[in-house]
Scaffold this motif. Structure first.
Motif, PDB file in Angstrom:
ATOM      1  N   TYR A  57     -66.980 -32.761  87.213  1.00  0.00           N
ATOM      2  CA  TYR A  57     -65.886 -32.481  88.146  1.00  0.00           C
ATOM      3  C   TYR A  57     -65.179 -31.167  87.772  1.00  0.00           C
ATOM      4  CZ  TYR A  57     -61.143 -32.791  90.038  1.00  0.00           C
ATOM      5  OH  TYR A  57     -59.946 -32.505  90.638  1.00  0.00           O
ATOM      6  N   ARG A  58     -64.862 -31.027  86.489  1.00  0.00           N
ATOM      7  CA  ARG A  58     -64.207 -29.803  85.996  1.00  0.00           C
ATOM      8  C   ARG A  58     -65.051 -28.573  86.289  1.00  0.00           C
ATOM      9  NH1 ARG A  58     -61.563 -29.310  80.217  1.00  0.00           N
ATOM     10  NH2 ARG A  58     -62.771 -27.433  80.361  1.00  0.00           N
ATOM     11  N   THR A  59     -66.335 -28.661  85.961  1.00  0.00           N
ATOM     12  CA  THR A  59     -67.247 -27.542  86.193  1.00  0.00           C
ATOM     13  C   THR A  59     -67.264 -27.171  87.675  1.00  0.00           C
ATOM     14  OG1 THR A  59     -68.608 -28.088  84.276  1.00  0.00           O
ATOM     15  CG2 THR A  59     -69.667 -26.792  86.015  1.00  0.00           C
ATOM     16  N   SER A  72     -56.327 -21.675  79.441  1.00  0.00           N
ATOM     17  CA  SER A  72     -56.231 -22.605  80.559  1.00  0.00           C
ATOM     18  C   SER A  72     -56.383 -21.893  81.896  1.00  0.00           C
ATOM     19  CB  SER A  72     -54.933 -23.419  80.517  1.00  0.00           C
ATOM     20  OG  SER A  72     -53.809 -22.627  80.736  1.00  0.00           O
ATOM     21  N   PHE A 124     -56.974 -27.050  83.617  1.00  0.00           N
ATOM     22  CA  PHE A 124     -58.080 -27.262  82.685  1.00  0.00           C
ATOM     23  C   PHE A 124     -57.964 -26.292  81.515  1.00  0.00           C
ATOM     24  CE2 PHE A 124     -60.108 -28.010  86.971  1.00  0.00           C
ATOM     25  CZ  PHE A 124     -60.107 -29.393  86.887  1.00  0.00           C
ATOM     26  N   VAL A 173     -60.145 -24.567  78.779  1.00  0.00           N
ATOM     27  CA  VAL A 173     -61.554 -24.324  78.472  1.00  0.00           C
ATOM     28  C   VAL A 173     -61.679 -23.848  77.032  1.00  0.00           C
ATOM     29  CG1 VAL A 173     -62.068 -23.849  80.903  1.00  0.00           C
ATOM     30  CG2 VAL A 173     -61.566 -21.936  79.351  1.00  0.00           C
ATOM     31  N   LYS A 198     -64.970 -27.680  89.986  1.00  0.00           N
ATOM     32  CA  LYS A 198     -63.688 -27.087  90.390  1.00  0.00           C
ATOM     33  C   LYS A 198     -63.571 -25.646  89.881  1.00  0.00           C
ATOM     34  CE  LYS A 198     -62.233 -30.355  92.830  1.00  0.00           C
ATOM     35  NZ  LYS A 198     -62.370 -30.156  94.262  1.00  0.00           N
ATOM     36  N   LEU A 199     -63.991 -25.403  88.654  1.00  0.00           N
ATOM     37  CA  LEU A 199     -63.924 -24.047  88.086  1.00  0.00           C
ATOM     38  C   LEU A 199     -64.892 -23.106  88.803  1.00  0.00           C
ATOM     39  CD1 LEU A 199     -63.541 -25.089  84.362  1.00  0.00           C
ATOM     40  CD2 LEU A 199     -61.825 -23.853  85.714  1.00  0.00           C
ATOM     41  N   GLU A 235     -68.236 -23.917  77.279  1.00  0.00           N
ATOM     42  CA  GLU A 235     -67.762 -25.225  76.841  1.00  0.00           C
ATOM     43  C   GLU A 235     -68.719 -25.770  75.783  1.00  0.00           C
ATOM     44  OE1 GLU A 235     -65.050 -27.308  78.017  1.00  0.00           O
ATOM     45  OE2 GLU A 235     -64.363 -25.366  78.712  1.00  0.00           O
ATOM     46  N   TYR A 278     -66.338 -36.526  84.334  1.00  0.00           N
ATOM     47  CA  TYR A 278     -65.172 -35.645  84.395  1.00  0.00           C
ATOM     48  C   TYR A 278     -65.578 -34.191  84.106  1.00  0.00           C
ATOM     49  CZ  TYR A 278     -60.681 -33.492  83.471  1.00  0.00           C
ATOM     50  OH  TYR A 278     -59.601 -32.637  83.493  1.00  0.00           O
ATOM     51  N   ASP A 279     -66.474 -33.995  83.138  1.00  0.00           N
ATOM     52  CA  ASP A 279     -66.977 -32.650  82.836  1.00  0.00           C
ATOM     53  C   ASP A 279     -67.612 -32.019  84.082  1.00  0.00           C
ATOM     54  OD1 ASP A 279     -66.150 -32.782  80.200  1.00  0.00           O
ATOM     55  OD2 ASP A 279     -68.139 -33.273  79.409  1.00  0.00           O
TER      56      ASP A 279
END
Length: 121
Positions: A83-85, A48, A52, A54, A87-88, A66, A80-81
């Protein structure tokens, strides 16, 4: 003081659950990533970063892998994927994604693409 973003205690039980319930594609790819088999790089599974979790993470390369199954074809999940990408990546990580089918059908290409994202030669 530096804020901890890796493996927050609050997500520990979820990470453990996910590690013991890998998808078939995750289990298959893990066999090729574990024990530093890929060019000596150590990978962690179900790691994590902030909130998130991963699929795979290589600390030396700040590389996240991923794997996406049918579930990720849902437009809301795909959003959402993304958005996650985003942010990371803002935190300085590189995120690469593969469809589960790719892992089974084109493993050498998947491993090569992972290697191609190694910054340290």
């Amino acid at each position: 003081m530096k804020k901890q973003i890796h493996n927050l205690k609050i997500l520990e039980s979820r990470r453990k659950y996910l590690r013991s319930h890998l998808t078939p594609a995750e289990a298959f790819l893990w066999k090729h990533l574990q024990r530093s088999q890929l060019r000596g790089r150590k990978f962690r599974r179900q790691h994590s970063i902030t909130y998130f979790i991963v699929d795979f993470y290589c600390p030396a390369e700040k590389l996240i892998i991923e794997l996406d199954g049918q579930y990720h074809l849902n437009p809301d999940v795909a959003e959402y994927d993304s958005y996650r990408t985003e942010k990371l990546e803002e935190l300085g990580f590189t995120v690469i994604r593969f469809e589960n089918k790719m892992v089974f059908d084109f493993l050498p290409s998947v491993l090569k693409e992972i290697e191609d994202n190694f910054k340290l030669k």
